[in-house]
Design a protein around this motif. Structure first.
Motif, PDB file in Angstrom:
ATOM      1  N   LEU A  48       2.721   2.489  -4.733  1.00 51.22           N
ATOM      2  CA  LEU A  48       1.594   3.401  -4.501  1.00 51.22           C
ATOM      3  C   LEU A  48       1.801   4.176  -3.192  1.00 51.22           C
ATOM      4  N   VAL A  49       2.443   3.490  -2.255  1.00 47.51           N
ATOM      5  CA  VAL A  49       2.713   4.136  -0.956  1.00 47.51           C
ATOM      6  C   VAL A  49       3.580   5.375  -1.151  1.00 47.51           C
ATOM      7  N   PHE A  50       4.622   5.284  -1.967  1.00 45.90           N
ATOM      8  CA  PHE A  50       5.509   6.418  -2.205  1.00 45.90           C
ATOM      9  C   PHE A  50       4.796   7.539  -2.946  1.00 45.90           C
ATOM     10  N   THR A  51       3.822   7.183  -3.810  1.00 51.23           N
ATOM     11  CA  THR A  51       3.104   8.184  -4.600  1.00 51.23           C
ATOM     12  C   THR A  51       2.293   9.134  -3.725  1.00 51.23           C
ATOM     13  N   VAL A  52       1.901   8.665  -2.539  1.00 51.98           N
ATOM     14  CA  VAL A  52       1.130   9.525  -1.620  1.00 51.98           C
ATOM     15  C   VAL A  52       1.913  10.794  -1.258  1.00 51.98           C
ATOM     16  N   ALA A  53       3.249  10.769  -1.377  1.00 57.78           N
ATOM     17  CA  ALA A  53       4.050  11.956  -1.063  1.00 57.78           C
ATOM     18  C   ALA A  53       3.670  13.139  -1.944  1.00 57.78           C
ATOM     19  N   GLY A  54       3.096  12.873  -3.125  1.00 57.03           N
ATOM     20  CA  GLY A  54       2.676  13.969  -3.998  1.00 57.03           C
ATOM     21  C   GLY A  54       1.613  14.841  -3.367  1.00 57.03           C
ATOM     22  N   PHE A  55       0.712  14.246  -2.569  1.00 57.54           N
ATOM     23  CA  PHE A  55      -0.322  15.033  -1.896  1.00 57.54           C
ATOM     24  C   PHE A  55       0.301  16.031  -0.913  1.00 57.54           C
ATOM     25  N   PHE A  56       1.330  15.607  -0.181  1.00 53.57           N
ATOM     26  CA  PHE A  56       1.960  16.496   0.796  1.00 53.57           C
ATOM     27  C   PHE A  56       2.716  17.628   0.101  1.00 53.57           C
ATOM     28  N   LEU A 105       8.990  14.100  -9.392  1.00 51.79           N
ATOM     29  CA  LEU A 105       8.556  13.147  -8.367  1.00 51.79           C
ATOM     30  C   LEU A 105       7.438  12.258  -8.890  1.00 51.79           C
ATOM     31  N   LEU A 106       6.457  12.862  -9.555  1.00 53.31           N
ATOM     32  CA  LEU A 106       5.336  12.084 -10.066  1.00 53.31           C
ATOM     33  C   LEU A 106       5.799  11.124 -11.168  1.00 53.31           C
ATOM     34  N   ALA A 107       6.747  11.566 -11.997  1.00 57.50           N
ATOM     35  CA  ALA A 107       7.276  10.686 -13.041  1.00 57.50           C
ATOM     36  C   ALA A 107       7.985   9.481 -12.435  1.00 57.50           C
ATOM     37  N   LEU A 108       8.771   9.696 -11.373  1.00 61.18           N
ATOM     38  CA  LEU A 108       9.444   8.592 -10.698  1.00 61.18           C
ATOM     39  C   LEU A 108       8.434   7.634 -10.070  1.00 61.18           C
ATOM     40  N   CYS A 109       7.379   8.179  -9.481  1.00 60.78           N
ATOM     41  CA  CYS A 109       6.355   7.327  -8.868  1.00 60.78           C
ATOM     42  C   CYS A 109       5.670   6.452  -9.921  1.00 60.78           C
ATOM     43  N   VAL A 110       5.321   7.042 -11.064  1.00 60.75           N
ATOM     44  CA  VAL A 110       4.669   6.276 -12.135  1.00 60.75           C
ATOM     45  C   VAL A 110       5.603   5.185 -12.645  1.00 60.75           C
ATOM     46  N   LEU A 137      -2.244  25.724  -8.611  1.00 57.16           N
ATOM     47  CA  LEU A 137      -1.237  24.725  -8.966  1.00 57.16           C
ATOM     48  C   LEU A 137      -1.214  23.590  -7.958  1.00 57.16           C
ATOM     49  N   GLY A 138      -1.444  23.921  -6.696  1.00 57.82           N
ATOM     50  CA  GLY A 138      -1.516  22.875  -5.680  1.00 57.82           C
ATOM     51  C   GLY A 138      -2.683  21.941  -5.913  1.00 57.82           C
ATOM     52  N   VAL A 139      -3.857  22.502  -6.247  1.00 51.31           N
ATOM     53  CA  VAL A 139      -5.034  21.666  -6.538  1.00 51.31           C
ATOM     54  C   VAL A 139      -4.782  20.806  -7.780  1.00 51.31           C
ATOM     55  N   LEU A 140      -4.146  21.389  -8.800  1.00 54.34           N
ATOM     56  CA  LEU A 140      -3.819  20.634 -10.005  1.00 54.34           C
ATOM     57  C   LEU A 140      -2.846  19.496  -9.689  1.00 54.34           C
ATOM     58  N   ALA A 141      -1.898  19.748  -8.770  1.00 55.45           N
ATOM     59  CA  ALA A 141      -0.963  18.701  -8.363  1.00 55.45           C
ATOM     60  C   ALA A 141      -1.691  17.577  -7.637  1.00 55.45           C
ATOM     61  N   VAL A 142      -2.690  17.911  -6.811  1.00 54.94           N
ATOM     62  CA  VAL A 142      -3.491  16.887  -6.141  1.00 54.94           C
ATOM     63  C   VAL A 142      -4.235  16.042  -7.167  1.00 54.94           C
ATOM     64  N   VAL A 178      15.057   3.868  -7.411  1.00 55.98           N
ATOM     65  CA  VAL A 178      15.052   4.264  -5.995  1.00 55.98           C
ATOM     66  C   VAL A 178      16.226   5.199  -5.702  1.00 55.98           C
ATOM     67  N   VAL A 179      17.409   4.886  -6.264  1.00 52.26           N
ATOM     68  CA  VAL A 179      18.564   5.763  -6.061  1.00 52.26           C
ATOM     69  C   VAL A 179      18.305   7.147  -6.660  1.00 52.26           C
ATOM     70  N   VAL A 180      17.721   7.175  -7.863  1.00 51.74           N
ATOM     71  CA  VAL A 180      17.383   8.468  -8.479  1.00 51.74           C
ATOM     72  C   VAL A 180      16.374   9.220  -7.613  1.00 51.74           C
ATOM     73  N   ALA A 181      15.387   8.490  -7.062  1.00 53.29           N
ATOM     74  CA  ALA A 181      14.390   9.135  -6.200  1.00 53.29           C
ATOM     75  C   ALA A 181      15.035   9.725  -4.950  1.00 53.29           C
ATOM     76  N   VAL A 182      16.017   9.014  -4.388  1.00 54.49           N
ATOM     77  CA  VAL A 182      16.713   9.525  -3.205  1.00 54.49           C
ATOM     78  C   VAL A 182      17.419  10.839  -3.536  1.00 54.49           C
ATOM     79  N   LEU A 183      18.133  10.867  -4.654  1.00 49.94           N
ATOM     80  CA  LEU A 183      18.816  12.100  -5.045  1.00 49.94           C
ATOM     81  C   LEU A 183      17.828  13.220  -5.351  1.00 49.94           C
ATOM     82  N   TRP A 184      16.742  12.887  -6.021  1.00 54.24           N
ATOM     83  CA  TRP A 184      15.739  13.893  -6.393  1.00 54.24           C
ATOM     84  C   TRP A 184      15.086  14.516  -5.158  1.00 54.24           C
ATOM     85  N   VAL A 185      14.712  13.667  -4.208  1.00 51.35           N
ATOM     86  CA  VAL A 185      14.081  14.178  -2.979  1.00 51.35           C
ATOM     87  C   VAL A 185      15.091  15.000  -2.170  1.00 51.35           C
TER      88      VAL A 185
END
Length: 449
Positions: free
Chosen positions: A131-139, A116-121, A149-154, A84-91
């Protein structure tokens, strides 16, 4: 058609032109406000969504999931807290700062998404609540360019999200795989269409932005031209009256002052012969000569003699310094902005306002200090004369001088504001359009661009 009839037609034309410009500006501002509101909401959503989802999932995990599992914080929950701390710094470094500073670039945005996706996994391996945090990947997929690339990210986000939720990696049965494939396909198509439409509409949006900027520049230019036409119409309407006054001054006032000077010169010579020095005669002679010079200046251009030798800033400084010497009151002149030669009618109007204001200070204020400020703001010129005198109560400033001052400034499309209170001094402020020398308006759009 008579001169009065022509003068009566000019205001109606100016009114119609002003109404058209005002209506166009109102519609333009409404469209801009609606568009800015949409962009503001979307930008706020993009900026805050990762934080909101991370906060919610972390709070639920540590307050509900972990206690109900019976696990202890160490060692089970410590890795989660570290992630979570790493995710805070990354975001913060890869998402929030670039968005707020408007420095997000395609390559860094793609690198951020992979991290971001690696941290979510990694977080989802400890608890499905992330799973809730992983939804941020769609945005964040909407920020990736080009749009494939956006479609591939989705697609990647959907695979990670649904793969963990449906336990595809632990029990890949045919039914689970079929359901997983269908959900991922539908989810990717639904969100990917939005990304595609956004990417397709972006060039059109840019062209619309350019058109809006050109329209705004045209509106500013039209407003300047309108102010110029109003000033020219008023000046043209007053030209005949100026010529009539010039003839009367030449035939009456100038001739009379010339006679006064002749008589005073004779009296001065007589006093010199008798060995007497008549200070009053000398002073009257100087004043009469000054009046004759002013009368001749009026015949030529009806402008103050100070403006015949200099532009408005220097003329105001000369006027104020001379007034300060005569009245024994400290006075300071300040000029701000880029100095531009103005139309004679504008300079004369502002000069007369300063002259009248200083006269009022000498007569009524009993001030110890006076400040005169001339400000060039591009589309307008502002004159402010303030003193630290005794001031006056509200409603008392209705004398002939102030009334004449307001009429003069209103005649060139400006306005005068007088502020005062007993014991708190007085401030006289005049605001006029910056009509440049030669009849061209000072264009605000030029300064903006």
């Amino acid at each position: 058609m008579t001169r009065d009839a022509r003068a009566g037609e000019r205001p109606s034309l100016g009114t119609r032109g002003s109404a058209v410009v005002e209506e166009a500006e109102t519609a333009h501002r409404s469209r801009l406000a609606w568009k800015e509101e949409q962009l503001r909401v979307w930008d706020l959503l993009q900026l805050t969504t990762p934080w909101l989802l991370l906060t919610v999932s972390t709070a639920i995990y540590f307050s509900w999931v972990l206690p109900h599992s019976g696990a202890r914080f160490w060692p089970e929950a410590a890795p989660v807290l570290g992630l979570v701390v790493v995710a805070v710094l990354w975001v913060s470094l890869g998402h929030t700062l670039p968005l707020t500073r408007r420095t997000l670039r395609p390559v860094p945005a793609g690198v951020f998404f992979v991290g971001l996706l690696a941290l979510c996994v990694a977080l989802m391996t400890y608890s499905d609540i992330f799973l809730v945090f992983t939804v941020a990947g769609f945005f964040h997929a909407y920020l990736l360019r080009p749009w494939p690339l956006g479609v591939l990210a989705v697609l990647a986000t959907s695979v990670a999200l649904n793969g963990s939720a449906m336990s595809v990696w632990t029990r890949p049965t045919p039914d689970v795989l079929a359901e997983f494939t269908l959900i991922v396909a539908v989810q990717t198509a639904a969100i990917g269409v939005g990304i595609l439409l956004t990417a397709r509409s972006e060039p059109e949006e840019r062209r619309r932005e350019a058109l809006v900027e050109r329209l705004e520049a045209a509106l500013h230019e039209n407003a300047g031209l309108h102010a110029q036409l109003v000033a020219q119409a008023r000046e043209s309407g007053a030209q005949d009256e100026r010529q009539r006054l010039a003839g009367e001054i030449h035939d009456t006032l100038a001739q009379g002052l010339a006679g006064i000077i002749t008589q005073l010169q004779a009296a001065q010579r007589s006093a010199h012969v008798r060995g007497e020095t008549d200070e009053h005669v000398t002073r009257a002679l100087r004043l009469a000569r000054s009046s004759l010079t002013e009368a001749r200046r009026s015949v030529q251009a009806l402008a103050p003699r100070e403006l015949g030798r200099a532009h408005l800033p220097d003329a105001l400084r000369t006027l104020t310094e001379r007034w300060s010497e005569d009245e024994g009151v400290r006075a300071q002149v300040e000029v701000t902005g880029s100095r531009e030669p103005l139309s004679p009618v504008i300079e004369v109007s502002l000069f007369r306002v300063a002259q009248e204001a200083l006269t009022n200070v000498a007569k009524h204020a009993k001030a110890s200090r006076v400040g005169v400020t001339l400000s060039y703001t591009g589309c307008e010129v502002l004159l402010d004369v303030r003193d630290d005198g005794r001031g006056f109560a509200e409603g008392a400033g209705t004398g002939f001088g102030l009334t004449s001052m307001r009429q003069r400034i209103r005649g060139v499309g400006g306005q005068v504001e007088v502020q005062s209170a007993p014991g708190e001094g007085t401030s006289v402020s005049a605001r006029v359009p910056a009509i440049a020398l030669g009849g061209t308006a000072e264009k605000k759009g030029k300064a903006d661009r």
